[in-house]
Design an enzyme around this catalytic site. Structure first.
Site, PDB file in Angstrom:
ATOM      1  N   HIS A 121     -30.855  20.969  -5.293  1.00  0.00           N
ATOM      2  CA  HIS A 121     -31.023  21.944  -4.216  1.00  0.00           C
ATOM      3  C   HIS A 121     -31.598  21.246  -2.984  1.00  0.00           C
ATOM      4  O   HIS A 121     -32.500  20.427  -3.126  1.00  0.00           O
ATOM      5  CB  HIS A 121     -31.983  23.046  -4.654  1.00  0.00           C
ATOM      6  CG  HIS A 121     -32.256  24.049  -3.566  1.00  0.00           C
ATOM      7  ND1 HIS A 121     -31.333  25.008  -3.232  1.00  0.00           N
ATOM      8  CD2 HIS A 121     -33.316  24.203  -2.724  1.00  0.00           C
ATOM      9  CE1 HIS A 121     -31.831  25.736  -2.229  1.00  0.00           C
ATOM     10  NE2 HIS A 121     -33.018  25.271  -1.901  1.00  0.00           N
TER      11      HIS A 121
ATOM     12  N   GLY B 215       8.971  19.248   1.211  1.00  0.00           N
ATOM     13  CA  GLY B 215       8.968  18.525  -0.060  1.00  0.00           C
ATOM     14  C   GLY B 215       9.456  17.095   0.081  1.00  0.00           C
ATOM     15  O   GLY B 215       9.667  16.602   1.198  1.00  0.00           O
TER      16      GLY B 215
ATOM     17  N   GLY C  97       0.821  -1.220   0.000  1.00  0.00           N
ATOM     18  CA  GLY C  97       0.000   0.000   0.000  1.00  0.00           C
ATOM     19  C   GLY C  97       0.846   1.255   0.000  1.00  0.00           C
ATOM     20  O   GLY C  97       0.347   2.349  -0.255  1.00  0.00           O
ATOM     21  N   GLY C  98       2.146   1.108   0.331  1.00  0.00           N
ATOM     22  CA  GLY C  98       3.081   2.233   0.235  1.00  0.00           C
ATOM     23  C   GLY C  98       2.812   3.352   1.222  1.00  0.00           C
ATOM     24  O   GLY C  98       2.160   3.167   2.255  1.00  0.00           O
ATOM     25  N   ILE C  99       3.312   4.534   0.878  1.00  0.00           N
ATOM     26  CA  ILE C  99       3.187   5.693   1.763  1.00  0.00           C
ATOM     27  C   ILE C  99       1.720   6.072   1.904  1.00  0.00           C
ATOM     28  O   ILE C  99       1.224   6.323   3.010  1.00  0.00           O
ATOM     29  CB  ILE C  99       3.985   6.890   1.203  1.00  0.00           C
ATOM     30  CG1 ILE C  99       5.486   6.586   1.231  1.00  0.00           C
ATOM     31  CG2 ILE C  99       3.676   8.176   1.977  1.00  0.00           C
ATOM     32  CD1 ILE C  99       6.021   6.249   2.595  1.00  0.00           C
TER      33      ILE C  99
ATOM     34  N   GLY D 233       7.175  24.969   5.992  1.00  0.00           N
ATOM     35  CA  GLY D 233       6.599  24.612   4.689  1.00  0.00           C
ATOM     36  C   GLY D 233       5.086  24.607   4.746  1.00  0.00           C
ATOM     37  O   GLY D 233       4.494  24.023   5.659  1.00  0.00           O
ATOM     38  N   SER D 234       4.455  25.286   3.769  1.00  0.00           N
ATOM     39  CA  SER D 234       2.991  25.378   3.782  1.00  0.00           C
ATOM     40  C   SER D 234       2.371  24.752   2.536  1.00  0.00           C
ATOM     41  O   SER D 234       1.339  25.192   2.055  1.00  0.00           O
ATOM     42  CB  SER D 234       2.538  26.834   3.898  1.00  0.00           C
ATOM     43  OG  SER D 234       2.632  27.460   2.631  1.00  0.00           O
TER      44      SER D 234
ATOM     45  N   GLY E  55      14.161  -4.540  -3.552  1.00  0.00           N
ATOM     46  CA  GLY E  55      14.478  -4.900  -4.927  1.00  0.00           C
ATOM     47  C   GLY E  55      15.517  -3.981  -5.538  1.00  0.00           C
ATOM     48  O   GLY E  55      15.505  -2.774  -5.307  1.00  0.00           O
TER      49      GLY E  55
ATOM     50  N   GLU F  21       6.711  29.941   5.670  1.00  0.00           N
ATOM     51  CA  GLU F  21       6.686  29.630   4.230  1.00  0.00           C
ATOM     52  C   GLU F  21       7.631  30.582   3.498  1.00  0.00           C
ATOM     53  O   GLU F  21       7.545  31.794   3.684  1.00  0.00           O
ATOM     54  CB  GLU F  21       5.241  29.773   3.701  1.00  0.00           C
ATOM     55  CG  GLU F  21       5.096  29.755   2.195  1.00  0.00           C
ATOM     56  CD  GLU F  21       5.645  28.503   1.531  1.00  0.00           C
ATOM     57  OE1 GLU F  21       5.220  27.395   1.908  1.00  0.00           O
ATOM     58  OE2 GLU F  21       6.508  28.639   0.645  1.00  0.00           O
TER      59      GLU F  21
HETATM   60  C1  LIG Z   1       1.666  12.968   5.033  1.00  0.00           C
HETATM   61  C2  LIG Z   1       1.261  12.755   3.604  1.00  0.00           C
HETATM   62  C3  LIG Z   1      -0.033  13.007   3.216  1.00  0.00           C
HETATM   63  C4  LIG Z   1      -0.411  12.807   1.892  1.00  0.00           C
HETATM   64  N1  LIG Z   1      -1.700  13.063   1.538  1.00  0.00           N
HETATM   65  C5  LIG Z   1      -2.080  12.872   0.261  1.00  0.00           C
HETATM   66  C6  LIG Z   1      -3.425  13.091  -0.129  1.00  0.00           C
HETATM   67  O1  LIG Z   1      -4.271  13.464   0.670  1.00  0.00           O
HETATM   68  N2  LIG Z   1      -3.766  12.864  -1.421  1.00  0.00           N
HETATM   69  C7  LIG Z   1      -2.849  12.448  -2.356  1.00  0.00           C
HETATM   70  O2  LIG Z   1      -3.201  12.247  -3.513  1.00  0.00           O
HETATM   71  N3  LIG Z   1      -1.550  12.235  -2.009  1.00  0.00           N
HETATM   72  C8  LIG Z   1      -1.155  12.434  -0.738  1.00  0.00           C
HETATM   73  N4  LIG Z   1       0.139  12.191  -0.380  1.00  0.00           N
HETATM   74  C9  LIG Z   1       1.088  11.770  -1.435  1.00  0.00           C
HETATM   75  C10 LIG Z   1       0.954  10.274  -1.724  1.00  0.00           C
HETATM   76  O3  LIG Z   1       1.138   9.553  -0.540  1.00  0.00           O
HETATM   77  C11 LIG Z   1       1.978   9.860  -2.772  1.00  0.00           C
HETATM   78  O4  LIG Z   1       1.855  10.690  -3.911  1.00  0.00           O
HETATM   79  C12 LIG Z   1       1.770   8.416  -3.177  1.00  0.00           C
HETATM   80  O5  LIG Z   1       1.911   7.548  -2.077  1.00  0.00           O
HETATM   81  C13 LIG Z   1       2.781   8.021  -4.256  1.00  0.00           C
HETATM   82  O6  LIG Z   1       2.551   6.700  -4.623  1.00  0.00           O
HETATM   83  P1  LIG Z   1       3.704   5.796  -5.228  1.00  0.00           P
HETATM   84  O7  LIG Z   1       3.051   4.495  -5.592  1.00  0.00           O
HETATM   85  O8  LIG Z   1       4.438   6.512  -6.277  1.00  0.00           O
HETATM   86  O9  LIG Z   1       4.756   5.567  -4.058  1.00  0.00           O
HETATM   87  P2  LIG Z   1       4.658   5.230  -2.513  1.00  0.00           P
HETATM   88  O10 LIG Z   1       3.313   5.316  -1.970  1.00  0.00           O
HETATM   89  O11 LIG Z   1       5.737   6.037  -1.875  1.00  0.00           O
HETATM   90  O12 LIG Z   1       5.072   3.698  -2.473  1.00  0.00           O
HETATM   91  C14 LIG Z   1       6.356   3.263  -2.844  1.00  0.00           C
HETATM   92  C15 LIG Z   1       6.581   1.912  -2.215  1.00  0.00           C
HETATM   93  O13 LIG Z   1       7.797   1.377  -2.741  1.00  0.00           O
HETATM   94  C16 LIG Z   1       8.504   0.716  -1.697  1.00  0.00           C
HETATM   95  N5  LIG Z   1       9.914   0.664  -2.096  1.00  0.00           N
HETATM   96  C17 LIG Z   1      10.760   1.708  -2.261  1.00  0.00           C
HETATM   97  N6  LIG Z   1      11.967   1.245  -2.668  1.00  0.00           N
HETATM   98  C18 LIG Z   1      11.869  -0.086  -2.743  1.00  0.00           C
HETATM   99  C19 LIG Z   1      12.783  -1.133  -3.107  1.00  0.00           C
HETATM  100  N7  LIG Z   1      14.024  -0.857  -3.507  1.00  0.00           N
HETATM  101  N8  LIG Z   1      12.344  -2.397  -3.066  1.00  0.00           N
HETATM  102  C20 LIG Z   1      11.062  -2.694  -2.668  1.00  0.00           C
HETATM  103  N9  LIG Z   1      10.170  -1.757  -2.323  1.00  0.00           N
HETATM  104  C21 LIG Z   1      10.576  -0.466  -2.367  1.00  0.00           C
HETATM  105  C22 LIG Z   1       8.244   1.584  -0.476  1.00  0.00           C
HETATM  106  O14 LIG Z   1       8.424   0.830   0.708  1.00  0.00           O
HETATM  107  C23 LIG Z   1       6.781   1.972  -0.698  1.00  0.00           C
HETATM  108  O15 LIG Z   1       5.916   1.059  -0.068  1.00  0.00           O
HETATM  109  C24 LIG Z   1       0.542  12.357   0.945  1.00  0.00           C
HETATM  110  C25 LIG Z   1       1.851  12.090   1.335  1.00  0.00           C
HETATM  111  C26 LIG Z   1       2.211  12.286   2.648  1.00  0.00           C
HETATM  112  C27 LIG Z   1       3.625  11.983   3.054  1.00  0.00           C
END
Ligand SMILES: Cc1cc2nc3c(=O)[nH]c(=O)nc-3n(C[C@H](O)[C@H](O)[C@H](O)COP(=O)(O)OP(=O)(O)OC[C@H]3O[C@@H](n4cnc5c(N)ncnc54)[C@H](O)[C@@H]3O)c2cc1C
Length: 470
Positions: free
Chosen positions: A449, A270, A39-41, A179-180, A114, A202
């Site tokens: 409405h 950023g 699910g990532g970030i 940062g804003s 990876g 900012e």
């Molecule tokens: C606090 C916060 C709030 C946010 N709020 C929003 C929002 O409200 N709306 C919105 O659209 N976006 C929001 N974002 C941005 C959003 O989270 C990112 O744009 C999005 O997660 C990017 O997706 P991605 O798939 O590119 O990468 P990511 O979600 O970063 O996932 C990348 C994955 O790759 C894995 N990885 C990295 N390197 C390796 C490797 N070498 N081998 C194996 N796995 C690896 C990482 O562990 C991670 O799980 C927010 C970000 C933050 C930090």
């Protein structure tokens, strides 16, 4: 070595896991590699857990204003530990949901780090050791991490990145947010609603600088009214971290350096793409400051290697990452001989952006200033929520909707909103923009409405001098 898979996706954020699902739907044998959490970030440390925190703050805020709705709520207080626990629970639920989706779509999950060994093979090092897997195509979706300040590394104690800010052990007494952008302003809003004293610094001359200037001005006023201190055109020159707090030297707009004491600092300046040490340099992959160059379908300059999401040019948003994932998976399927898929290249002009501060912000397309810079003769209309019956009934009259049109053709160039629930409403304009709508269709659309979305209609009418309720 024979290819084990058609597609390997490196990274399982909203870019990677969605690309993997779409590839699997198209009958491609698909694997995904993840070093931390499926699910990532986005759903573990970004979009979703922050929205859970902000929802707690919103409910808390509403409770504090119970009397204005004719209700009584006494002894209202926040339990920060429980608020964080709820947020982590929501993230965990969604992480489990992605695990289920991988199984359902028969996507093989390789847990580990990876590294690309070639454009079509990945070495994965995990708890079970090291293995090399190969595919006809590899999609890089390794995402990004928080950018740090060179003079103050985040320690998780006094200086926080977003990860620390999402799991606080204590409520900061006096918080400095550097940062804003969307992330900084969401945390500033959350901690202010929870009762912290918050200052935002900012560098640019206005908050949320990517938004329309009218939205920035309105937000600054609204946040100041809520008690936040906003310093624009200002930069943090140094942070001295002590056991009990942080001393910050801030160069203000007038050039004077002022010193302030804070209990905690959130650094939200950023992101940096996770593109080092994954084998890109050896393959000669084109990148600028770590951001991988791609075409409209996600192709890099190296055959068989694709990139999506936060490792590619912005906006760095989850829905942009997912959309790129779908496009790349379909383009790969087409290259592998599927004649039924016809992917369209990504259109960056129609990607919405939402910020879930209080009041919320949402936008799509060009700001009024950018439209003028691009050479358009502009017609712009603004309608305030104070002229909207539903907003008044909800007790949410703060904010406005602004639309920007090409005066010559009537094409909708941009829409900008600030106020309650605007993050849900923006999609109406995104659909319209994707369908290349003009003022004529929008004026001809019947809006239900009473809804706050009637203000969308009114802002279009206002652009042509025809607003009804103001
Ligand atoms: C606090 C916060 C709030 C946010 N709020 C929003 C929002 O409200 N709306 C919105 O659209 N976006 C929001 N974002 C941005 C959003 O989270 C990112 O744009 C999005 O997660 C990017 O997706 P991605 O798939 O590119 O990468 P990511 O979600 O970063 O996932 C990348 C994955 O790759 C894995 N990885 C990295 N390197 C390796 C490797 N070498 N081998 C194996 N796995 C690896 C990482 O562990 C991670 O799980 C927010 C970000 C933050 C930090």
């Amino acid at each position: 070595m024979a290819d084990q898979y058609d597609v390997i996706v490196l990274g399982s954020g909203p870019g990677g896991y969605v690309a993997a699902i779409r590839a699997a739907q198209l009958g491609l044998k698909t694997a995904i590699v993840e070093r931390e959490l499926l699910g990532g970030i986005c759903l573990n440390w970004g979009c979703i857990p922050t929205k859970a925190l902000l929802r707690s703050a919103e409910v808390f805020n509403n409770m504090k204003h119970a009397a204005s709705y004719g209700l009584a709520a006494d002894n209202i207080r926040a339990d920060l530990e429980a608020v964080v626990k709820r947020s982590r629970g929501v993230a965990k639920q969604l992480n489990q949901g992605v695990t289920h989706l991988m199984k359902k779509n028969k996507i093989t999950v390789h847990m580990g780090t990876g590294v690309l060994k070639s454009a079509t093979s990945v070495e994965v090092t995990g708890e079970k050791g090291t293995e090399t897997i190969s595919a006809k195509h590899v999609i890089v979706a390794t995402g990004a991490r928080a950018r740090e300040l060179p003079f103050a590394k985040a320690d998780g104690n006094r200086v926080w990145t977003y990860r620390h800010a999402m799991t606080p052990k204590e409520l900061p007494a006096k918080l400095l947010v550097i940062g804003s952008g969307a992330i900084g302003i969401e945390f500033a809003s959350f901690y202010n609603d929870m009762g912290a004293e918050v200052t935002v610094v900012e560098m640019m001359d206005r908050v949320v600088p990517v938004e329309d200037a009218d939205v920035s001005a309105f937000l600054e006023k609204a946040l100041t009214k809520q008690g936040l201190k906003i310093l624009t055109g200002a930069g943090v020159e140094s942070l001295a971290v002590g056991a009990n707090g942080v001393k910050a030297k801030i160069k203000a707009k007038d050039g004077k350096v002022v010193e302030g004491d804070y209990s905690h600092v959130i650094v939200a300046v950023g992101i940096v793409p996770n593109t080092e040490n994954i084998g890109l340099e050896a393959l000669g992959v084109k990148a600028e400051r770590g951001i991988i160059a791609i075409d409209g379908y996600g192709r890099t300059n190296v055959k068989g290697l694709w990139a999506i999401g936060d490792v590619t040019p912005g906006p760095w948003l989850a829905h942009k990452a997912s959309h790129e994932g779908v496009i790349a998976a379909e383009a790969i399927a087409a290259e592998l001989g599927n004649k039924d898929v016809h992917p369209h290249p990504m259109d960056r002009a129609n990607i919405p952006g939402c910020t879930y501060c209080h009041p919320q912000i949402a936008s799509v397309g060009l700001t009024e200033a950018k439209a003028k810079e691009a050479g358009y003769t502009v017609k712009a209309g603004t309608f305030p929520f104070i002229g909207n019956g539903k907003a008044i009934a909800l007790g949410e009259p703060e904010g406005f909707i602004k639309t920007v049109f090409d005066a010559k053709t009537g094409e909708l160039l941009g829409a900008h909103m600030i106020g309650a629930e605007v993050t849900e409403m923006i999609q109406g304009f995104v659909v319209g923009k994707t369908l290349e709508t003009t003022e004529a269709e929008l004026m001809h659309t019947v809006f239900a409405h009473p809804t706050m979305s009637e203000a969308m209609h009114e802002s279009v009418l206002a652009a042509y001098g025809r607003a009804l309720h103001i």
